[in-house]
Design an enzyme around this catalytic site. Structure first.
Site, short mmCIF file in Angstrom:
data_model
loop_
_atom_site.label_atom_id
_atom_site.label_comp_id
_atom_site.label_asym_id
_atom_site.label_seq_id
_atom_site.Cartn_x
_atom_site.Cartn_y
_atom_site.Cartn_z
N TYR A 289 0.80 -1.23 0.00
CA TYR A 289 0.00 0.00 0.00
C TYR A 289 0.83 1.28 0.00
O TYR A 289 0.30 2.35 -0.23
CB TYR A 289 -0.96 0.00 1.20
CG TYR A 289 -2.24 -0.75 0.92
CD1 TYR A 289 -2.22 -2.13 0.80
CD2 TYR A 289 -3.45 -0.10 0.75
CE1 TYR A 289 -3.38 -2.84 0.52
CE2 TYR A 289 -4.62 -0.78 0.48
CZ TYR A 289 -4.58 -2.16 0.36
OH TYR A 289 -5.73 -2.84 0.08
N LYS B 40 2.57 -15.52 3.31
CA LYS B 40 2.89 -16.39 2.17
C LYS B 40 4.41 -16.57 2.20
O LYS B 40 5.13 -16.15 1.30
CB LYS B 40 2.40 -15.71 0.88
CG LYS B 40 2.52 -16.54 -0.38
CD LYS B 40 1.52 -17.68 -0.49
CE LYS B 40 1.77 -18.48 -1.74
NZ LYS B 40 0.93 -19.70 -1.81
N ASP C 227 -3.36 -18.58 1.09
CA ASP C 227 -4.27 -19.33 0.23
C ASP C 227 -5.01 -20.39 1.05
O ASP C 227 -6.23 -20.58 0.89
CB ASP C 227 -3.54 -19.95 -0.98
CG ASP C 227 -2.21 -20.61 -0.64
OD1 ASP C 227 -1.75 -20.50 0.52
OD2 ASP C 227 -1.62 -21.23 -1.55
N ASP D 286 -6.58 -6.99 3.49
CA ASP D 286 -7.65 -6.39 2.68
C ASP D 286 -8.50 -7.48 2.06
O ASP D 286 -9.73 -7.48 2.17
CB ASP D 286 -7.03 -5.51 1.59
CG ASP D 286 -8.08 -4.96 0.65
OD1 ASP D 286 -9.11 -4.46 1.15
OD2 ASP D 286 -7.90 -5.07 -0.58
N ASP E 249 -12.63 -9.08 3.22
CA ASP E 249 -13.85 -9.16 2.40
C ASP E 249 -14.42 -10.57 2.51
O ASP E 249 -15.63 -10.77 2.62
CB ASP E 249 -13.57 -8.82 0.93
CG ASP E 249 -13.75 -7.33 0.63
OD1 ASP E 249 -13.67 -6.51 1.57
OD2 ASP E 249 -13.99 -6.98 -0.55
C1 IPM Z 1 -10.69 -1.36 2.55
C2 IPM Z 1 -10.80 -0.84 1.14
C3 IPM Z 1 -9.61 0.06 0.85
C4 IPM Z 1 -8.36 -0.77 0.98
C5 IPM Z 1 -9.68 0.75 -0.53
C6 IPM Z 1 -10.94 1.55 -0.70
C7 IPM Z 1 -8.45 1.60 -0.79
O1 IPM Z 1 -10.91 -1.88 0.23
O2 IPM Z 1 -10.67 -0.56 3.49
O3 IPM Z 1 -10.62 -2.58 2.72
O4 IPM Z 1 -7.93 -1.42 0.01
O5 IPM Z 1 -7.80 -0.79 2.05
MN MN Z 2 -10.98 -3.83 1.12
#
Ligand code: IPM
Ligand code: MN
Length: 330
Positions: A125, A176, A209, A233, A237
Site C-alpha cells: 500500500y 505467504k 491461500d 484487505d 472481504d
Molecule cells: C478497505 C478498502 C480500501 C483498501 C480501498 C478503498 C483503498 O478496500 O478498506 O478494505 O484497500 O484498504
Molecule cells: Mn478492502
C-alpha cells in the site's frame, strides 16, 4: 464531556449509513459533538480538494473520525481512495486495522467469533515502485512491498495484546512465507519473538491461500488473525462474506499510541448503484461506531449497540437505523 467526532460521510451510500450510526449513538445516550467534513468525490470535482494538509491538521484535533465510504465512478479509481482514505491511514499513523467477524458461515451450525488485525501502514500500500516506457511493448511496472521491523512488530504486538482480552487467547499469523521469502521471514521471525513473550497464548501459522479455505470451511479455528496490509484487505472481504455479508462488516483504523484520532469505517464501499435510495444496510456503519465507542471508553454503550444490531432485520436504511435505535433506548 462530549466526544468531538469528525464525520466524513464521503461518497455513495456513505452519508446515509453514517447518519444512522450517529442516530444510534445518540439513542444510546452518548454525548457527541460532531463536525461534518465534506470530503470525497463531489468535493474533489467541485474545488479539487481531496484532503489538504490543512484539513488533515484540523482532523488531528478530534477524538475520532467516523467515515462512511469513499469512491465514485465520476473520478478515476484510486484517486479518492489514496488521497483521502490511505492518506489518513498513513499520516495519522493508523497502523492497526481491526476487523471483527461474528456470524455463522454458510453450511455451519454455530457462530464463529474471530478478529483480523491487518497491518495498515505498510506492505504494497505504500506505493513503492514505478513505470518505465509506459504504453510501449517494453513497458515495465514494479510495485514493491515495504515491511519494517518496527511496523510489523507493533502490529503483531497489538494482536497478542488483544488476544489477552479474549477467552481463547490464540493468534494465527497469515502470510505467504513460501514465496514472499524476504517479507515472510521478517513477519515469521517477529511473530515468533513476540509470541515467546506470551507463553500462555496459542499460536498457528497459515499460508494465505490455505486461510481462504479455512475462512469458509473452518472459521472456528480462528481467534485473532494477524496479517499484512494486502492479505488483510482481501481476507477481510472474505471474512465479511462468511459472517452474514459485507453489510455487517465493521472496522477500526487504530492509532493505539493515541498520538492522534483513530478512524472508524465500514468495510464495504460506496455502492454508487444504490446511493441515495435509502436501500443500504447501515449495520456495518453502526457496528463501526460501536468500535469507536469502545476506543473512546464508552464500552457500555458499545455493548448495548452491538446486541441491538443482532437480527436487526431487513428494510430501508432508515428503518433498520430506527429499529436499532429503538432497541438501544429500551
Ligand atoms: C478497505 C478498502 C480500501 C483498501 C480501498 C478503498 C483503498 O478496500 O478498506 O478494505 O484497500 O484498504
Ligand atoms: Mn478492502
Amino acid at each position: 464531556m462530549a466526544h468531538k467526532i469528525a464525520v466524513i460521510g464521503g461518497d455513495g451510500i456513505g452519508p446515509e449509513v453514517t447518519a444512522e450510526a450517529i442516530k444510534v449513538m445518540e439513542a444510546a445516550g452518548v454525548e457527541l459533538d460532531t463536525t461534518d467534513f465534506e470530503l470525497g468525490g463531489a468535493r474533489y470535482l467541485r474545488d479539487g480538494e481531496i484532503l489538504s494538509d490543512e484539513t488533515l491538521d484540523e482532523l488531528r484535533a478530534y477524538d475520532a473520525i467516523l467515515l462512511g465510504a469513499v469512491g465514485t465512478p465520476d473520478v478515476p479509481p484510486g484517486v479518492i481512495e489514496r488521497g483521502l482514505l490511505l492518506k489518513m491511514r498513513f499520516e495519522l499513523d493508523l497502523y492497526v486495522n481491526q476487523r471483527p467477524f461474528v456470524g455463522t458461515a454458510p453450511g455451519h451450525d454455530e457462530a464463529h467469533d474471530f478478529v483480523v488485525i491487518r497491518e495498515n501502514t505498510e506492505g504494497p500500500y505504500v506505493g513503492e515502485g514505478g513505470v518505465l516506457r509506459k504504453g510501449t511493448p517494453n513497458e515495465v511496472a514494479t510495485q514493491g512491498s515495504v515491511n519494517t521491523r518496527m511496523g510489523v512488530e507493533r502490529c503483531i504486538r497489538y494482536a497478542f495484546e488483544l488476544a489477552q482480552t479474549r477467552h481463547r487467547k490464540h493468534v494465527t499469523l497469515v502470510h505467504k512465507t513460501n514465496v514472499l521469502t524476504f517479507a515472510g521471514d521478517l513477519w515469521q521471525r517477529t511473530f515468533d519473538e513476540v509470541a515467546a513473550e506470551y507463553p500462555d497464548t496459542g499460536i498457528a501459522y497459515n499460508h494465505v491461500d490455505a486461510a481462504c479455505i479455512y475462512f469458509v470451511q473452518d472459521p472456528h479455528r480462528y481467534d485473532v488473525v494477524v496479517t499484512d496490509n494486502l492479505f488483510g484487505d482481501i481476507l477481510t472481504d472474505l471474512g465479511g462474506a462468511v459472517s452474514g455479508g459485507i453489510g455487517l462488516a465493521s472496522s477500526a483504523n487504530l492509532n493505539p499510541s493515541r498520538t492522534g484520532p483513530s478512524m472508524f469505517e465500514p468495510v464495504h464501499g460506496s455502492a454508487p448503484d444504490i446511493a441515495g435510495k435509502n436501500l443500504a444496510n447501515p449495520t456495518a456503519a453502526v457496528l463501526s461506531a460501536a468500535l469507536m465507542l469502545d476506543f473512546l471508553g464508552e464500552s457500555d454503550a458499545a455493548t448495548r449497540i452491538r446486541s441491538a444490531c443482532d437480527d436487526a432485520g431487513s428494510g430501508s436504511t432508515t428503518d433498520i437505523g430506527d429499529t436499532i435505535a429503538a432497541r438501544v433506548r429500551d
